[in-house]
Design a protein around this motif. Structure first.
Motif, PDB file in Angstrom:
ATOM      1  N   ARG A  20      17.909   3.218   3.075  1.00 52.70           N
ATOM      2  CA  ARG A  20      18.510   2.110   4.167  1.00 52.70           C
ATOM      3  C   ARG A  20      18.520   2.047   5.658  1.00 52.70           C
ATOM      4  O   ARG A  20      17.761   1.125   6.165  1.00 52.70           O
ATOM      5  CB  ARG A  20      20.644   2.120   4.193  1.00 52.70           C
ATOM      6  N   GLU A  21      17.968   3.872   5.887  1.00 51.90           N
ATOM      7  CA  GLU A  21      17.272   3.722   7.065  1.00 51.90           C
ATOM      8  C   GLU A  21      15.935   3.027   7.588  1.00 51.90           C
ATOM      9  O   GLU A  21      15.744   2.418   8.522  1.00 51.90           O
ATOM     10  CB  GLU A  21      17.930   5.118   7.680  1.00 51.90           C
ATOM     11  N   PHE A  22      15.330   3.093   6.283  1.00 54.77           N
ATOM     12  CA  PHE A  22      14.304   3.395   6.434  1.00 54.77           C
ATOM     13  C   PHE A  22      13.504   2.265   5.314  1.00 54.77           C
ATOM     14  O   PHE A  22      11.637   2.002   5.402  1.00 54.77           O
ATOM     15  CB  PHE A  22      12.735   4.486   5.996  1.00 54.77           C
ATOM     16  N   GLY A  23      14.014   2.010   5.070  1.00 53.48           N
ATOM     17  CA  GLY A  23      13.208   0.879   3.802  1.00 53.48           C
ATOM     18  C   GLY A  23      12.580   1.389   3.048  1.00 53.48           C
ATOM     19  O   GLY A  23      11.880   0.389   2.521  1.00 53.48           O
ATOM     20  N   VAL A  24      13.120   2.196   2.513  1.00 53.55           N
ATOM     21  CA  VAL A  24      11.806   2.608   1.449  1.00 53.55           C
ATOM     22  C   VAL A  24      13.147   2.770  -0.058  1.00 53.55           C
ATOM     23  O   VAL A  24      14.505   3.000   0.575  1.00 53.55           O
ATOM     24  CB  VAL A  24      11.500   4.252   1.428  1.00 53.55           C
ATOM     25  N   THR A  25      13.070   2.230  -1.334  1.00 54.48           N
ATOM     26  CA  THR A  25      13.908   2.566  -2.316  1.00 54.48           C
ATOM     27  C   THR A  25      13.456   4.406  -2.366  1.00 54.48           C
ATOM     28  O   THR A  25      12.983   5.271  -1.968  1.00 54.48           O
ATOM     29  CB  THR A  25      12.745   1.942  -3.649  1.00 54.48           C
ATOM     30  N   ALA A  26      15.471   4.322  -2.498  1.00 54.72           N
ATOM     31  CA  ALA A  26      15.711   5.719  -2.969  1.00 54.72           C
ATOM     32  C   ALA A  26      15.718   6.510  -4.300  1.00 54.72           C
ATOM     33  O   ALA A  26      14.785   7.849  -3.921  1.00 54.72           O
ATOM     34  CB  ALA A  26      17.384   5.921  -3.517  1.00 54.72           C
ATOM     35  N   ARG A  38      19.771  15.020   3.821  1.00 50.62           N
ATOM     36  CA  ARG A  38      20.444  13.906   3.897  1.00 50.62           C
ATOM     37  C   ARG A  38      19.873  12.807   2.698  1.00 50.62           C
ATOM     38  O   ARG A  38      19.212  13.192   1.821  1.00 50.62           O
ATOM     39  CB  ARG A  38      19.514  12.868   4.658  1.00 50.62           C
ATOM     40  N   SER A  39      20.883  12.441   2.422  1.00 48.64           N
ATOM     41  CA  SER A  39      20.625  11.755   0.877  1.00 48.64           C
ATOM     42  C   SER A  39      19.117  10.616   0.843  1.00 48.64           C
ATOM     43  O   SER A  39      19.468   9.896   1.613  1.00 48.64           O
ATOM     44  CB  SER A  39      21.403  11.171   0.140  1.00 48.64           C
ATOM     45  N   PRO A  40      18.484   9.851  -0.467  1.00 50.87           N
ATOM     46  CA  PRO A  40      17.641   9.095  -1.074  1.00 50.87           C
ATOM     47  C   PRO A  40      18.269   8.163  -0.389  1.00 50.87           C
ATOM     48  O   PRO A  40      17.467   7.113   0.283  1.00 50.87           O
ATOM     49  CB  PRO A  40      17.286   9.967  -1.834  1.00 50.87           C
ATOM     50  N   ALA A  41      19.661   7.751  -1.006  1.00 50.65           N
ATOM     51  CA  ALA A  41      20.310   6.412  -0.074  1.00 50.65           C
ATOM     52  C   ALA A  41      20.113   6.105   0.807  1.00 50.65           C
ATOM     53  O   ALA A  41      20.022   5.177   1.495  1.00 50.65           O
ATOM     54  CB  ALA A  41      21.491   5.916  -1.340  1.00 50.65           C
ATOM     55  N   PRO A  92       0.718  -1.193   0.191  1.00 54.35           N
ATOM     56  CA  PRO A  92      -0.036  -0.097   0.030  1.00 54.35           C
ATOM     57  C   PRO A  92       1.216   1.329  -0.143  1.00 54.35           C
ATOM     58  O   PRO A  92       2.461   1.642   0.718  1.00 54.35           O
ATOM     59  CB  PRO A  92      -0.656  -0.181   0.519  1.00 54.35           C
ATOM     60  N   PRO A  93       0.440   2.450  -0.302  1.00 50.58           N
ATOM     61  CA  PRO A  93       1.298   3.568  -0.621  1.00 50.58           C
ATOM     62  C   PRO A  93       1.617   3.750   1.033  1.00 50.58           C
ATOM     63  O   PRO A  93       0.557   3.551   1.991  1.00 50.58           O
ATOM     64  CB  PRO A  93       0.279   4.621  -1.129  1.00 50.58           C
ATOM     65  N   TYR A  94       3.140   4.643   1.340  1.00 57.99           N
ATOM     66  CA  TYR A  94       3.320   5.367   2.244  1.00 57.99           C
ATOM     67  C   TYR A  94       2.336   6.448   2.679  1.00 57.99           C
ATOM     68  O   TYR A  94       1.857   7.272   1.784  1.00 57.99           O
ATOM     69  CB  TYR A  94       4.991   6.159   1.879  1.00 57.99           C
ATOM     70  N   PRO A  95       2.024   6.353   4.581  1.00 59.76           N
ATOM     71  CA  PRO A  95       1.479   7.860   4.444  1.00 59.76           C
ATOM     72  C   PRO A  95       1.587   9.295   3.983  1.00 59.76           C
ATOM     73  O   PRO A  95       2.884   8.835   3.876  1.00 59.76           O
ATOM     74  CB  PRO A  95       1.406   7.809   6.141  1.00 59.76           C
ATOM     75  N   ALA A  96       1.232  10.419   3.918  1.00 59.72           N
ATOM     76  CA  ALA A  96       1.482  11.366   3.337  1.00 59.72           C
ATOM     77  C   ALA A  96       2.146  12.169   4.753  1.00 59.72           C
ATOM     78  O   ALA A  96       3.240  12.232   3.897  1.00 59.72           O
ATOM     79  CB  ALA A  96       0.137  11.790   2.776  1.00 59.72           C
ATOM     80  N   GLU A  97       1.858  11.929   5.182  1.00 55.29           N
ATOM     81  CA  GLU A  97       3.013  12.111   6.734  1.00 55.29           C
ATOM     82  C   GLU A  97       4.096  11.305   6.354  1.00 55.29           C
ATOM     83  O   GLU A  97       5.577  12.309   7.184  1.00 55.29           O
ATOM     84  CB  GLU A  97       2.925  11.711   8.079  1.00 55.29           C
ATOM     85  N   PHE A  98       4.600  10.888   6.400  1.00 56.32           N
ATOM     86  CA  PHE A  98       5.659   9.760   6.280  1.00 56.32           C
ATOM     87  C   PHE A  98       6.337  10.595   4.993  1.00 56.32           C
ATOM     88  O   PHE A  98       7.881  10.581   5.185  1.00 56.32           O
ATOM     89  CB  PHE A  98       5.412   8.541   6.297  1.00 56.32           C
TER      90      PHE A  98
END
Length: 107
Positions: free
Chosen positions: A31-37, A24-27, A6-12
């Motif tokens: 790694r920290e939050f488990g979301v693709t860069a 902070r870099s997307p990469a 499911p889509p990530y919440p708007a707040e996240f």
């Protein structure tokens, strides 16, 4: 096969955008939050468009415009379906009236 989640919440998503804007870099966030860069990069680009400051090469529709486009496309499909139903009903009734007029003329 890709995983569908499911889509990530708007707040996240907004928090990720703010963290990127803070340096902070997307990469790193990936790694920290488990979301693709790439997802984070897309969110940052869309946030820039929504703020009226699109990144170079990242022009596009604002979120509000995208939502309106989705709504209008849904409405168009509905109207086209209703038109098709009315066209079929008209043809059916036209066929019935021809059959009825032929029967009554035989009497």
């Amino acid at each position: 096969m890709s995983k569908v989640r499911p889509p990530y919440p708007a707040e996240f998503r907004q928090q990720m955008v703010e963290l990127v804007r803070a340096g902070r870099s997307p990469a790193e966030l990936s790694r920290e939050f488990g979301v693709t860069a790439q997802s984070i990069t897309n969110w940052v680009g869309q946030a820039a468009i929504d703020d009226g400051k699109p990144l170079p090469g990242k022009e596009g529709l604002t979120t509000a415009e995208r939502e309106e486009l989705v709504r209008l496309r849904r409405q168009l499909r509905q109207v086209q379906m209703e038109r098709d139903i009315l066209a079929k009903a008209t043809a059916w009734f036209a066929g019935r009236s021809d059959a009825t007029s032929t029967k009554s003329s035989d009497s």
